[in-house]
Design a protein around this motif. Structure first.
Motif, PDB file in Angstrom:
ATOM      1  N   GLY A 102      11.687   5.322  -1.880  1.00 25.91           N
ATOM      2  CA  GLY A 102      11.465   6.062  -3.125  1.00 25.91           C
ATOM      3  C   GLY A 102      10.727   7.341  -2.780  1.00 25.91           C
ATOM      4  N   GLY A 103       9.585   7.554  -3.386  1.00 29.05           N
ATOM      5  CA  GLY A 103       8.783   8.733  -3.107  1.00 29.05           C
ATOM      6  C   GLY A 103       7.649   8.476  -2.137  1.00 29.05           C
ATOM      7  N   LYS A 104       7.551   7.237  -1.618  1.00 21.12           N
ATOM      8  CA  LYS A 104       6.450   6.872  -0.731  1.00 21.12           C
ATOM      9  C   LYS A 104       6.902   6.852   0.722  1.00 21.12           C
ATOM     10  CE  LYS A 104       3.960   3.215  -1.407  1.00 21.12           C
ATOM     11  NZ  LYS A 104       3.516   1.853  -1.777  1.00 21.12           N
ATOM     12  N   VAL A 105       6.021   7.288   1.614  1.00 19.62           N
ATOM     13  CA  VAL A 105       6.249   7.157   3.053  1.00 19.62           C
ATOM     14  C   VAL A 105       5.413   5.969   3.524  1.00 19.62           C
ATOM     15  CG1 VAL A 105       5.979   8.237   5.316  1.00 19.62           C
ATOM     16  CG2 VAL A 105       6.700   9.615   3.352  1.00 19.62           C
ATOM     17  N   ILE A 106       6.090   5.032   4.151  1.00 18.03           N
ATOM     18  CA  ILE A 106       5.437   3.802   4.601  1.00 18.03           C
ATOM     19  C   ILE A 106       5.573   3.737   6.109  1.00 18.03           C
ATOM     20  CG2 ILE A 106       5.505   1.285   4.459  1.00 18.03           C
ATOM     21  CD1 ILE A 106       6.770   1.797   1.616  1.00 18.03           C
ATOM     22  N   GLY A 107       4.486   3.360   6.778  1.00 22.50           N
ATOM     23  CA  GLY A 107       4.497   3.350   8.231  1.00 22.50           C
ATOM     24  C   GLY A 107       4.055   2.036   8.825  1.00 22.50           C
ATOM     25  N   GLY A 108       4.300   1.927  10.117  1.00 23.77           N
ATOM     26  CA  GLY A 108       3.825   0.799  10.894  1.00 23.77           C
ATOM     27  C   GLY A 108       4.537  -0.497  10.595  1.00 23.77           C
ATOM     28  N   ALA A 109       3.797  -1.585  10.668  1.00 24.12           N
ATOM     29  CA  ALA A 109       4.350  -2.919  10.476  1.00 24.12           C
ATOM     30  C   ALA A 109       4.942  -3.082   9.075  1.00 24.12           C
ATOM     31  CB  ALA A 109       3.264  -3.965  10.723  1.00 24.12           C
ATOM     32  N   GLU A 110       4.337  -2.461   8.099  1.00 23.42           N
ATOM     33  CA  GLU A 110       4.853  -2.545   6.733  1.00 23.42           C
ATOM     34  C   GLU A 110       6.253  -1.928   6.636  1.00 23.42           C
ATOM     35  OE1 GLU A 110       3.548  -1.554   2.145  1.00 23.42           O
ATOM     36  OE2 GLU A 110       2.184  -1.026   3.762  1.00 23.42           O
ATOM     37  N   ALA A 111       6.516  -0.888   7.406  1.00 26.60           N
ATOM     38  CA  ALA A 111       7.845  -0.272   7.425  1.00 26.60           C
ATOM     39  C   ALA A 111       8.873  -1.253   7.972  1.00 26.60           C
ATOM     40  CB  ALA A 111       7.819   1.003   8.264  1.00 26.60           C
ATOM     41  N   PHE A 112       8.510  -1.995   9.014  1.00 24.12           N
ATOM     42  CA  PHE A 112       9.421  -3.006   9.534  1.00 24.12           C
ATOM     43  C   PHE A 112       9.741  -4.044   8.467  1.00 24.12           C
ATOM     44  CE2 PHE A 112       8.577  -1.580  13.857  1.00 24.12           C
ATOM     45  CZ  PHE A 112       9.809  -1.807  14.449  1.00 24.12           C
TER      46      PHE A 112
END
Length: 70
Positions: A13-23
Motif C-alpha cells: 500500500g503506502g507503507k514501506v516495510i523492511g526486514g523480517a516483517e517484509a519476508f
C-alpha cells in the motif's frame, strides 16, 4: 541509504516495510510459502527470526558492499 541496501524492503500500500516483517508479508501472499508465514508469525519465533535475519543481513551486506559502491 546504507540501511535500505542492507535489508529487504517491500511496499505494501503506502507503507514501506523492511526486514523480517517484509519476508512475512511476501510469504503470506505466495500460497506455496504461506506455511512459512504461519510458522514465523508466532511471536517468539518471529523475535528469533528477526534477530537472525539482522545478523545474516549484516554479514551479507559486508560481503557485498564492494559491489554496491560501483
Amino acid at each position: 541509504n546504507k540501511d535500505l541496501l542492507r535489508r529487504l524492503h517491500i511496499k505494501d500500500g503506502g507503507k514501506v516495510i523492511g526486514g523480517a516483517e517484509a519476508f512475512l508479508l511476501v510469504w503470506k501472499k505466495i500460497p506455496k510459502y504461506k506455511f512459512l508465514y504461519i510458522f514465523f508469525k508466532i511471536p517468539i519465533i518471529f523475535t528469533l527470526f528477526s534477530y537472525l535475519y539482522e545478523i545474516i543481513a549484516f554479514f551479507l551486506y559486508l560481503k557485498n558492499r564492494k559491489q554496491l559502491t560501483k
